[in-house]
Design a protein around this motif. Structure first.
Motif, PDB file in Angstrom:
ATOM      1  N   PHE A   1     -41.480 -44.655 -12.036  1.00  0.00           N
ATOM      2  CA  PHE A   1     -40.425 -43.695 -11.711  1.00  0.00           C
ATOM      3  C   PHE A   1     -40.029 -43.614 -10.246  1.00  0.00           C
ATOM      4  CE2 PHE A   1     -41.827 -41.846 -15.786  1.00  0.00           C
ATOM      5  CZ  PHE A   1     -40.583 -41.781 -16.417  1.00  0.00           C
ATOM      6  N   ALA A   2     -40.955 -43.762  -9.345  1.00  0.00           N
ATOM      7  CA  ALA A   2     -40.593 -43.452  -7.969  1.00  0.00           C
ATOM      8  C   ALA A   2     -41.068 -44.489  -6.973  1.00  0.00           C
ATOM      9  CB  ALA A   2     -41.163 -42.074  -7.589  1.00  0.00           C
ATOM     10  N   GLY A   3     -42.301 -44.903  -7.098  1.00  0.00           N
ATOM     11  CA  GLY A   3     -42.882 -45.795  -6.110  1.00  0.00           C
ATOM     12  C   GLY A   3     -43.464 -45.047  -4.933  1.00  0.00           C
ATOM     13  N   ASP A   4     -42.842 -43.935  -4.586  1.00  0.00           N
ATOM     14  CA  ASP A   4     -43.295 -43.114  -3.473  1.00  0.00           C
ATOM     15  C   ASP A   4     -43.531 -41.687  -3.982  1.00  0.00           C
ATOM     16  OD1 ASP A   4     -43.446 -42.604  -0.366  1.00  0.00           O
ATOM     17  OD2 ASP A   4     -42.138 -41.045  -1.181  1.00  0.00           O
ATOM     18  N   LEU A   5     -44.719 -41.158  -3.750  1.00  0.00           N
ATOM     19  CA  LEU A   5     -45.085 -39.856  -4.292  1.00  0.00           C
ATOM     20  C   LEU A   5     -44.192 -38.745  -3.764  1.00  0.00           C
ATOM     21  CD1 LEU A   5     -46.965 -38.047  -5.947  1.00  0.00           C
ATOM     22  CD2 LEU A   5     -48.528 -37.989  -3.983  1.00  0.00           C
ATOM     23  N   CYS A   6     -43.944 -38.719  -2.475  1.00  0.00           N
ATOM     24  CA  CYS A   6     -43.155 -37.630  -1.885  1.00  0.00           C
ATOM     25  C   CYS A   6     -41.729 -37.616  -2.421  1.00  0.00           C
ATOM     26  CB  CYS A   6     -43.159 -37.736  -0.359  1.00  0.00           C
ATOM     27  SG  CYS A   6     -44.791 -37.466   0.372  1.00  0.00           S
ATOM     28  N   HIS A   7     -41.138 -38.800  -2.584  1.00  0.00           N
ATOM     29  CA  HIS A   7     -39.800 -38.856  -3.166  1.00  0.00           C
ATOM     30  C   HIS A   7     -39.825 -38.413  -4.630  1.00  0.00           C
ATOM     31  CE1 HIS A   7     -38.624 -41.272   0.377  1.00  0.00           C
ATOM     32  NE2 HIS A   7     -37.426 -40.832   0.107  1.00  0.00           N
ATOM     33  N   GLY A   8     -40.884 -38.760  -5.334  1.00  0.00           N
ATOM     34  CA  GLY A   8     -41.000 -38.337  -6.728  1.00  0.00           C
ATOM     35  C   GLY A   8     -41.079 -36.827  -6.857  1.00  0.00           C
ATOM     36  N   ILE A   9     -41.914 -36.177  -6.046  1.00  0.00           N
ATOM     37  CA  ILE A   9     -42.044 -34.717  -6.080  1.00  0.00           C
ATOM     38  C   ILE A   9     -40.734 -34.060  -5.671  1.00  0.00           C
ATOM     39  CG2 ILE A   9     -43.215 -32.746  -5.028  1.00  0.00           C
ATOM     40  CD1 ILE A   9     -45.709 -34.558  -4.763  1.00  0.00           C
ATOM     41  N   THR A  10     -40.082 -34.625  -4.649  1.00  0.00           N
ATOM     42  CA  THR A  10     -38.795 -34.077  -4.195  1.00  0.00           C
ATOM     43  C   THR A  10     -37.752 -34.151  -5.294  1.00  0.00           C
ATOM     44  OG1 THR A  10     -39.301 -34.769  -1.922  1.00  0.00           O
ATOM     45  CG2 THR A  10     -37.005 -34.264  -2.422  1.00  0.00           C
ATOM     46  N   THR A  11     -37.735 -35.235  -6.041  1.00  0.00           N
ATOM     47  CA  THR A  11     -36.793 -35.375  -7.153  1.00  0.00           C
ATOM     48  C   THR A  11     -37.086 -34.345  -8.237  1.00  0.00           C
ATOM     49  OG1 THR A  11     -36.624 -37.741  -6.692  1.00  0.00           O
ATOM     50  CG2 THR A  11     -35.826 -36.997  -8.834  1.00  0.00           C
ATOM     51  N   GLU A  12     -38.359 -34.086  -8.500  1.00  0.00           N
ATOM     52  CA  GLU A  12     -38.712 -33.048  -9.467  1.00  0.00           C
ATOM     53  C   GLU A  12     -38.189 -31.682  -9.026  1.00  0.00           C
ATOM     54  OE1 GLU A  12     -42.648 -33.614 -11.839  1.00  0.00           O
ATOM     55  OE2 GLU A  12     -43.130 -33.872  -9.723  1.00  0.00           O
ATOM     56  N   LEU A  13     -38.403 -31.356  -7.762  1.00  0.00           N
ATOM     57  CA  LEU A  13     -37.957 -30.059  -7.250  1.00  0.00           C
ATOM     58  C   LEU A  13     -36.440 -29.933  -7.300  1.00  0.00           C
ATOM     59  CD1 LEU A  13     -40.516 -29.814  -4.346  1.00  0.00           C
ATOM     60  CD2 LEU A  13     -40.252 -28.108  -6.157  1.00  0.00           C
ATOM     61  N   ALA A  14     -35.735 -31.030  -7.017  1.00  0.00           N
ATOM     62  CA  ALA A  14     -34.270 -31.023  -7.125  1.00  0.00           C
ATOM     63  C   ALA A  14     -33.840 -30.788  -8.569  1.00  0.00           C
ATOM     64  CB  ALA A  14     -33.714 -32.347  -6.605  1.00  0.00           C
ATOM     65  N   TRP A  15     -34.560 -31.391  -9.503  1.00  0.00           N
ATOM     66  CA  TRP A  15     -34.250 -31.190 -10.926  1.00  0.00           C
ATOM     67  C   TRP A  15     -34.437 -29.720 -11.312  1.00  0.00           C
ATOM     68  CZ3 TRP A  15     -36.861 -29.399 -15.193  1.00  0.00           C
ATOM     69  CH2 TRP A  15     -36.283 -29.672 -16.444  1.00  0.00           C
ATOM     70  N   VAL A  16     -35.522 -29.103 -10.836  1.00  0.00           N
ATOM     71  CA  VAL A  16     -35.762 -27.681 -11.133  1.00  0.00           C
ATOM     72  C   VAL A  16     -34.644 -26.822 -10.568  1.00  0.00           C
ATOM     73  CG1 VAL A  16     -37.293 -25.716 -10.690  1.00  0.00           C
ATOM     74  CG2 VAL A  16     -38.269 -27.933 -11.284  1.00  0.00           C
ATOM     75  N   GLU A  17     -34.256 -27.089  -9.330  1.00  0.00           N
ATOM     76  CA  GLU A  17     -33.180 -26.309  -8.725  1.00  0.00           C
ATOM     77  C   GLU A  17     -31.886 -26.431  -9.522  1.00  0.00           C
ATOM     78  OE1 GLU A  17     -32.866 -25.345  -4.562  1.00  0.00           O
ATOM     79  OE2 GLU A  17     -34.030 -27.152  -4.139  1.00  0.00           O
ATOM     80  N   LEU A  18     -31.607 -27.615  -9.992  1.00  0.00           N
ATOM     81  CA  LEU A  18     -30.402 -27.816 -10.794  1.00  0.00           C
ATOM     82  C   LEU A  18     -30.466 -27.004 -12.080  1.00  0.00           C
ATOM     83  CD1 LEU A  18     -27.725 -29.283 -11.237  1.00  0.00           C
ATOM     84  CD2 LEU A  18     -29.012 -31.182 -12.245  1.00  0.00           C
ATOM     85  N   GLN A  19     -31.635 -27.019 -12.748  1.00  0.00           N
ATOM     86  CA  GLN A  19     -31.780 -26.257 -13.990  1.00  0.00           C
ATOM     87  C   GLN A  19     -31.656 -24.764 -13.737  1.00  0.00           C
ATOM     88  OE1 GLN A  19     -31.740 -27.863 -16.847  1.00  0.00           O
ATOM     89  NE2 GLN A  19     -31.746 -29.760 -15.636  1.00  0.00           N
ATOM     90  N   LEU A  20     -32.197 -24.294 -12.626  1.00  0.00           N
ATOM     91  CA  LEU A  20     -32.096 -22.877 -12.293  1.00  0.00           C
ATOM     92  C   LEU A  20     -30.648 -22.492 -11.985  1.00  0.00           C
ATOM     93  CD1 LEU A  20     -35.291 -22.389 -10.102  1.00  0.00           C
ATOM     94  CD2 LEU A  20     -34.883 -21.484 -12.391  1.00  0.00           C
ATOM     95  N   LYS A  21     -29.937 -23.407 -11.355  1.00  0.00           N
ATOM     96  CA  LYS A  21     -28.521 -23.133 -11.089  1.00  0.00           C
ATOM     97  C   LYS A  21     -27.747 -23.041 -12.399  1.00  0.00           C
ATOM     98  CE  LYS A  21     -27.788 -24.803  -6.406  1.00  0.00           C
ATOM     99  NZ  LYS A  21     -26.958 -25.658  -5.533  1.00  0.00           N
ATOM    100  N   VAL A  22     -28.052 -23.932 -13.310  1.00  0.00           N
ATOM    101  CA  VAL A  22     -27.386 -23.892 -14.621  1.00  0.00           C
ATOM    102  C   VAL A  22     -27.645 -22.550 -15.290  1.00  0.00           C
ATOM    103  CG1 VAL A  22     -27.398 -24.878 -16.944  1.00  0.00           C
ATOM    104  CG2 VAL A  22     -27.408 -26.385 -14.954  1.00  0.00           C
ATOM    105  N   ALA A  23     -28.868 -22.043 -15.150  1.00  0.00           N
ATOM    106  CA  ALA A  23     -29.231 -20.753 -15.744  1.00  0.00           C
ATOM    107  C   ALA A  23     -28.832 -19.578 -14.860  1.00  0.00           C
ATOM    108  CB  ALA A  23     -30.733 -20.713 -16.003  1.00  0.00           C
TER     109      ALA A  23
END
Length: 424
Positions: A387-409
């Motif tokens: 998925f990422a290759g880099d842990l920090c980028h992977g975690i950052t992408t997860e957090l961005a996904w959460v923010e998007l879902q919260l915005k939708v809600a």
């Protein structure tokens, strides 16, 4: 924007994704990984859910390093309102008989019948009291759901002994609250295979706890969405059930499980690939098999689906109209599909996660606080290459996904839209 909204800086991740048991390990992980995640999100301050194993916690207290550690956190732009007090020791590996071994079932030791669990939890309470931001008056420490069902006989005597230990802890919480104005609670985290696995078991325990402990309000719930999915419970229904019972949810661990359709011709690929990987991983991968509308069948670990003893289960799978399994393996939140073996792709329980985030609308509207939200994808090491290759980028992408879902809600108050650039 409503007071129920979560700021970008309030959304963090649990540091149990990083290995290391010493205080120096913990500090190095924060400076190397957590700061990088904060920078990738373009934030000046960011909360993290800090995992402090027993060894590191004792060092902080015995060497009077708390003041220095708080200054270091401030200099790194990191804030602590949440501790993970579930894993007591090594979470990625442990030393046994002079050899490094996977943690597996040892993660539940010591359990809540053991005095070491009380001492560890008390240490975390005093550490969090010192590390909390000065303008913060609420924090949460997650803890295990009493213990492993297989480790001992959890009869009335064991439950009452556990409550006696919790009473000592909640008295300390109440005393600190009265002295400092800071309300720090402990949060029981249901998990498959544990004493408190399902919400009905949790409700019965809280009823018993409230009967014997006048400070029971300092024991709350940590909802782990992956665990709920594997147990076959709806996040919305569990949240509603806890609200009706007057049980506080102080923390929600955002996590995503594997969900795969069970087909006979997949057995060889799975057994030689993913199941072997799961068996070799540091953690338990409890699995529930869902056959049509029947109650799910619990299996202690995914690898056990491919033993000689599982043949009867596979016969049931063949007879079922619809058969699928949910595996306790924390996959990236943004993942809808996971390649688990050559030619075999599974789904995930992401829809459960979205349901939980939307259910928080009701939770935040009806209660005067916001439960702490944090990502807990501790098994990133199994999926980095995919998925990422880099842990920090992977975690950052997860957090961005959460923010998007919260915005939708319509829950999130996030003026910094740049984090969405990390969306896959």
């Amino acid at each position: 924007m409503s007071d129920s909204a979560w700021l970008s800086s309030e959304l963090g991740y649990c540091t149990n994704v990083h290995s290391g048991e010493t205080l120096q390990d913990i500090k190095q992980n924060l400076a190397t990984y957590s700061v990088r995640v904060r920078q990738l999100r373009h934030l000046e301050q960011m909360e993290v859910g800090l995992w402090l194993p027993d060894q590191a916690a004792k060092t902080l207290l015995c060497d009077s390093q708390l003041t220095e550690f708080k200054r270091e956190l401030e200099s790194l732009g990191l804030q602590i309102r949440s501790l993970n007090g579930f894993p007591y020791g090594g979470f990625h590996q442990q030393q046994l008989d002079g050899k490094l071994q996977p943690v597996k079932r040892e993660v539940y030791q010591p359990d809540w019948c053991d005095e070491r669990r009380l001492i560890y939890s008390s240490n975390l309470l005093h550490i969090l009291n010192a590390l909390m931001p000065d303008d913060c008056d609420f924090a949460s420490i997650s803890t295990l759901p009493l213990g492993d069902k297989q480790s001992r006989t959890w009869d009335q005597h064991a439950l009452l002994h556990t409550i006696e230990q919790l009473k000592q802890l909640t008295l300390q919480c109440a005393t600190l609250h009265n002295l400092t104005g800071k309300r720090i609670v402990f949060a029981i985290e249901m998990e498959p295979g544990c004493v408190l696995e399902h919400s009905d078991e949790l409700l019965r325990f809280f009823k018993l706890l409230k009967k014997y402990d006048e400070n029971a309000r300092y024991v709350t719930v940590c909802l782990d969405i992956c665990h709920l999915a594997v147990s076959g419970e709806s996040p919305h229904e569990v949240i509603s059930k806890l609200q009706k019972a007057g049980i506080e949810i102080s923390k929600v661990q955002l996590s995503n499980a594997i969900e795969l359709e069970l087909q006979k011709n997949w057995q060889v690929s799975l057994a030689s690939g993913f199941a072997a990987q799961m068996q070799a991983s540091p953690w338990l991968h409890q699995t529930s098999v869902f056959l049509d509308k029947f109650k799910p069948i619990s299996v202690a670990d995914f690898s056990l689906l491919f033993t000689e003893q599982s043949e009867r289960l596979w016969q049931q799978v063949d007879r079922a109209t619809h058969a699928f399994a949910r595996v306790h393996c924390h996959v990236p939140l943004f993942a809808e599909h996971v390649v688990i073996a050559e030619g075999v792709s599974s789904g995930t329980t992401q829809t459960q996660l979205i349901e939980a985030l939307r259910a928080l609308t009701t939770l935040s509207a009806q209660q005067s606080y916001k439960p702490i939200l944090e990502i807990e994808t501790y098994s990133w090491s199994l999926f980095l290459e995919q998925f990422a290759g880099d842990l920090c980028h992977g975690i950052t992408t997860e957090l961005a996904w959460v923010e998007l879902q919260l915005k939708v809600a319509q829950l999130s108050d996030s003026p910094n839209d740049s984090v969405l650039e990390s969306q896959p």
